[in-house]
Design a protein around this motif. Structure first.
Motif, PDB file in Angstrom:
ATOM      1  N   VAL A  80     -56.965 -11.714 -35.037  1.00  0.00           N
ATOM      2  CA  VAL A  80     -56.517 -11.603 -36.424  1.00  0.00           C
ATOM      3  C   VAL A  80     -56.246 -12.983 -37.013  1.00  0.00           C
ATOM      4  O   VAL A  80     -56.578 -13.259 -38.182  1.00  0.00           O
ATOM      5  CB  VAL A  80     -55.254 -10.715 -36.499  1.00  0.00           C
ATOM      6  CG1 VAL A  80     -54.634 -10.763 -37.890  1.00  0.00           C
ATOM      7  CG2 VAL A  80     -55.601  -9.275 -36.123  1.00  0.00           C
TER       8      VAL A  80
ATOM      9  N   SER B 187     -47.430 -12.334 -33.660  1.00  0.00           N
ATOM     10  CA  SER B 187     -47.887 -12.019 -35.015  1.00  0.00           C
ATOM     11  C   SER B 187     -48.506 -13.276 -35.615  1.00  0.00           C
ATOM     12  O   SER B 187     -48.572 -14.323 -34.977  1.00  0.00           O
ATOM     13  CB  SER B 187     -46.720 -11.527 -35.881  1.00  0.00           C
ATOM     14  OG  SER B 187     -45.725 -12.532 -35.986  1.00  0.00           O
TER      15      SER B 187
ATOM     16  N   VAL C 198     -55.989 -10.810 -46.975  1.00  0.00           N
ATOM     17  CA  VAL C 198     -55.089 -10.121 -46.048  1.00  0.00           C
ATOM     18  C   VAL C 198     -55.451  -8.640 -45.960  1.00  0.00           C
ATOM     19  O   VAL C 198     -55.495  -8.061 -44.868  1.00  0.00           O
ATOM     20  CB  VAL C 198     -53.624 -10.311 -46.487  1.00  0.00           C
ATOM     21  CG1 VAL C 198     -52.686  -9.402 -45.690  1.00  0.00           C
ATOM     22  CG2 VAL C 198     -53.206 -11.773 -46.321  1.00  0.00           C
TER      23      VAL C 198
ATOM     24  N   LEU D  53     -56.520  -6.292 -42.738  1.00  0.00           N
ATOM     25  CA  LEU D  53     -55.823  -5.039 -42.423  1.00  0.00           C
ATOM     26  C   LEU D  53     -56.814  -3.883 -42.304  1.00  0.00           C
ATOM     27  O   LEU D  53     -56.708  -3.039 -41.408  1.00  0.00           O
ATOM     28  CB  LEU D  53     -54.784  -4.731 -43.496  1.00  0.00           C
ATOM     29  CG  LEU D  53     -53.555  -5.637 -43.556  1.00  0.00           C
ATOM     30  CD1 LEU D  53     -52.737  -5.332 -44.797  1.00  0.00           C
ATOM     31  CD2 LEU D  53     -52.690  -5.463 -42.308  1.00  0.00           C
TER      32      LEU D  53
ATOM     33  N   VAL E 198     -52.931  -2.920 -36.499  1.00  0.00           N
ATOM     34  CA  VAL E 198     -51.967  -3.900 -36.983  1.00  0.00           C
ATOM     35  C   VAL E 198     -51.232  -3.330 -38.194  1.00  0.00           C
ATOM     36  O   VAL E 198     -51.648  -2.345 -38.799  1.00  0.00           O
ATOM     37  CB  VAL E 198     -52.657  -5.231 -37.385  1.00  0.00           C
ATOM     38  CG1 VAL E 198     -53.336  -5.870 -36.187  1.00  0.00           C
ATOM     39  CG2 VAL E 198     -53.648  -5.024 -38.530  1.00  0.00           C
ATOM     40  N   LYS E 199     -50.121  -3.983 -38.532  1.00  0.00           N
ATOM     41  CA  LYS E 199     -49.368  -3.595 -39.722  1.00  0.00           C
ATOM     42  C   LYS E 199     -48.952  -4.850 -40.480  1.00  0.00           C
ATOM     43  O   LYS E 199     -48.884  -5.955 -39.917  1.00  0.00           O
ATOM     44  CB  LYS E 199     -48.142  -2.759 -39.354  1.00  0.00           C
ATOM     45  CG  LYS E 199     -47.074  -3.526 -38.604  1.00  0.00           C
ATOM     46  CD  LYS E 199     -45.847  -2.659 -38.351  1.00  0.00           C
ATOM     47  CE  LYS E 199     -44.764  -3.447 -37.604  1.00  0.00           C
ATOM     48  NZ  LYS E 199     -43.555  -2.622 -37.374  1.00  0.00           N
ATOM     49  N   LEU E 200     -48.672  -4.670 -41.767  1.00  0.00           N
ATOM     50  CA  LEU E 200     -48.284  -5.775 -42.645  1.00  0.00           C
ATOM     51  C   LEU E 200     -46.780  -5.775 -42.848  1.00  0.00           C
ATOM     52  O   LEU E 200     -46.173  -4.739 -43.104  1.00  0.00           O
ATOM     53  CB  LEU E 200     -48.979  -5.636 -44.001  1.00  0.00           C
ATOM     54  CG  LEU E 200     -48.589  -6.663 -45.071  1.00  0.00           C
ATOM     55  CD1 LEU E 200     -49.081  -8.048 -44.680  1.00  0.00           C
ATOM     56  CD2 LEU E 200     -49.144  -6.260 -46.431  1.00  0.00           C
TER      57      LEU E 200
ATOM     58  N   TYR F 206     -47.249 -13.268 -46.094  1.00  0.00           N
ATOM     59  CA  TYR F 206     -47.698 -12.002 -45.512  1.00  0.00           C
ATOM     60  C   TYR F 206     -47.712 -12.192 -43.997  1.00  0.00           C
ATOM     61  O   TYR F 206     -48.201 -13.201 -43.500  1.00  0.00           O
ATOM     62  CB  TYR F 206     -49.114 -11.648 -45.972  1.00  0.00           C
ATOM     63  CG  TYR F 206     -49.238 -11.293 -47.427  1.00  0.00           C
ATOM     64  CD1 TYR F 206     -48.588 -10.193 -47.958  1.00  0.00           C
ATOM     65  CD2 TYR F 206     -50.049 -12.050 -48.282  1.00  0.00           C
ATOM     66  CE1 TYR F 206     -48.721  -9.851 -49.300  1.00  0.00           C
ATOM     67  CE2 TYR F 206     -50.193 -11.720 -49.617  1.00  0.00           C
ATOM     68  CZ  TYR F 206     -49.527 -10.614 -50.118  1.00  0.00           C
ATOM     69  OH  TYR F 206     -49.668 -10.286 -51.442  1.00  0.00           O
ATOM     70  N   GLU F 207     -47.203 -11.214 -43.284  1.00  0.00           N
ATOM     71  CA  GLU F 207     -47.210 -11.300 -41.828  1.00  0.00           C
ATOM     72  C   GLU F 207     -47.921 -10.081 -41.251  1.00  0.00           C
ATOM     73  O   GLU F 207     -47.647  -8.940 -41.643  1.00  0.00           O
ATOM     74  CB  GLU F 207     -45.786 -11.364 -41.283  1.00  0.00           C
ATOM     75  CG  GLU F 207     -45.742 -11.547 -39.795  1.00  0.00           C
ATOM     76  CD  GLU F 207     -44.695 -12.548 -39.347  1.00  0.00           C
ATOM     77  OE1 GLU F 207     -44.595 -12.796 -38.145  1.00  0.00           O
ATOM     78  OE2 GLU F 207     -43.992 -13.094 -40.211  1.00  0.00           O
ATOM     79  N   ILE F 208     -48.838 -10.325 -40.335  1.00  0.00           N
ATOM     80  CA  ILE F 208     -49.576  -9.247 -39.676  1.00  0.00           C
ATOM     81  C   ILE F 208     -49.251  -9.277 -38.190  1.00  0.00           C
ATOM     82  O   ILE F 208     -49.317 -10.318 -37.547  1.00  0.00           O
ATOM     83  CB  ILE F 208     -51.093  -9.387 -39.894  1.00  0.00           C
ATOM     84  CG1 ILE F 208     -51.431  -9.264 -41.380  1.00  0.00           C
ATOM     85  CG2 ILE F 208     -51.850  -8.330 -39.102  1.00  0.00           C
ATOM     86  CD1 ILE F 208     -52.907  -9.430 -41.698  1.00  0.00           C
TER      87      ILE F 208
ATOM     88  N   ASN G 116     -49.276  -2.901 -34.617  1.00  0.00           N
ATOM     89  CA  ASN G 116     -48.770  -1.701 -35.286  1.00  0.00           C
ATOM     90  C   ASN G 116     -47.893  -0.895 -34.329  1.00  0.00           C
ATOM     91  O   ASN G 116     -48.299   0.129 -33.779  1.00  0.00           O
ATOM     92  CB  ASN G 116     -49.936  -0.846 -35.792  1.00  0.00           C
ATOM     93  CG  ASN G 116     -49.455   0.325 -36.626  1.00  0.00           C
ATOM     94  OD1 ASN G 116     -48.335   0.314 -37.147  1.00  0.00           O
ATOM     95  ND2 ASN G 116     -50.298   1.345 -36.759  1.00  0.00           N
TER      96      ASN G 116
END
Length: 269
Positions: free
Chosen positions: A119, A141, A161, A165, A172-174, A181-183, A186
């Motif tokens: 990612v 992350s 972003v 996603l 994954v989640k935001l 923005y952080e990924i 999940n």
């Protein structure tokens, strides 16, 4: 529980109700880093804690349990603080370490190393041509900072972003923040769950202990809610700041600035 508008949250400094809730109990202090121990700055790497704040936090940690719960990479947060006597939960509580027990999460974090690396490269490729952006890789992350990007370019950041996603949908989640923005993986984990985990892991779940959580960002609301009816949430931030406009909070009390946090912690010490 009912959230309150930021402007209506009572001040923490000199508040007799807060003093009453602390009376006869031992505080356990949980602190976000950016916006709480160090002011929000344009470049994340410049958010170094002041020497006076470092002294206050170091002294407080010799008297009561002190833990830092941050979106920062754990190792980076420890380097910025220059302290080694605090429990630290980095990456929004995903990467947990304590002075006595060492890492409590290495095995769990290692499961997602390859995913986070993939990612990170996708995001780097996507925003490479957008000025004022910065990709911050972490153990658990990856963050995309865009505070220095031109307003006209911020939609491009958002689109990049979102494309990542979509490409890793379900994996994954935001986590949104202040101009970031952080990924991450999940998984059902956040700062609130990290605080509850630390309370148990550090033996702070007795009736004689009152947890206090200090935070400024939307992600800190998880911790404020987790401590409802068992601790005290303290929101840090100026109610007149545009980034606070229209926001509600589950915090019980408020401090207007990092300087006020330092004064409050000095009083606890």
């Amino acid at each position: 529980m009912q959230d309150t508008t930021v402007r209506d949250v009572p001040p923490a400094l000199g508040n007799p109700e807060l003093t009453r809730r602390l009376a006869g109990r031992r505080p356990a202090v949980f602190l976000d880093y950016d916006g709480v121990l160090s002011p929000i700055v344009e470049r994340p790497e410049d958010a170094v804690m002041s020497e006076s704040m470092r002294t206050v936090v170091r002294d407080l940690a010799t008297r009561v349990p002190v833990c830092v719960v941050t979106g920062r990479d754990r190792v980076v947060a420890q380097q910025l603080m220059g302290l080694d006597n605090l429990a630290v939960a980095g990456s929004h509580g995903f990467d947990i370490w304590t002075p006595a027990q060492g890492s409590l999460s290495d095995t769990h974090v290692a499961r997602y190393t390859d995913l986070v690396a993939e990612v990170t490269e996708k995001l780097r490729d996507g925003i490479r041509e957008i000025p004022g952006t910065h990709v911050e890789p972490k153990r658990a992350s990856v963050a995309v900072h865009y505070r220095l990007a031109e307003p006209a370019d911020r939609d491009r950041v958002t689109a990049t972003v979102q494309a990542v996603l979509d490409a890793y949908s379900g994996k994954v989640k935001l986590t949104p923040g202040k101009m970031v923005y952080e990924i991450g993986p999940n998984v059902d984990w956040n700062k609130g769950k990290a605080v509850l985990y630390l309370i148990e892991a550090l033996g702070l779940d007795g009736d004689d202990v009152v947890p206090l959580y200090f935070g400024d960002d939307i992600t800190d609301e998880y911790a404020f809610r987790a401590l409802h009816d068992r601790g005290i949430g303290i929101l840090v931030g100026d109610a007149d700041d545009p980034e606070m406009a229209g926001r509600t909070t589950a915090a019980d009390f408020a401090l207007a600035s990092v300087d006020d946090v330092e004064d409050f912690l000095a009083t606890l010490t």
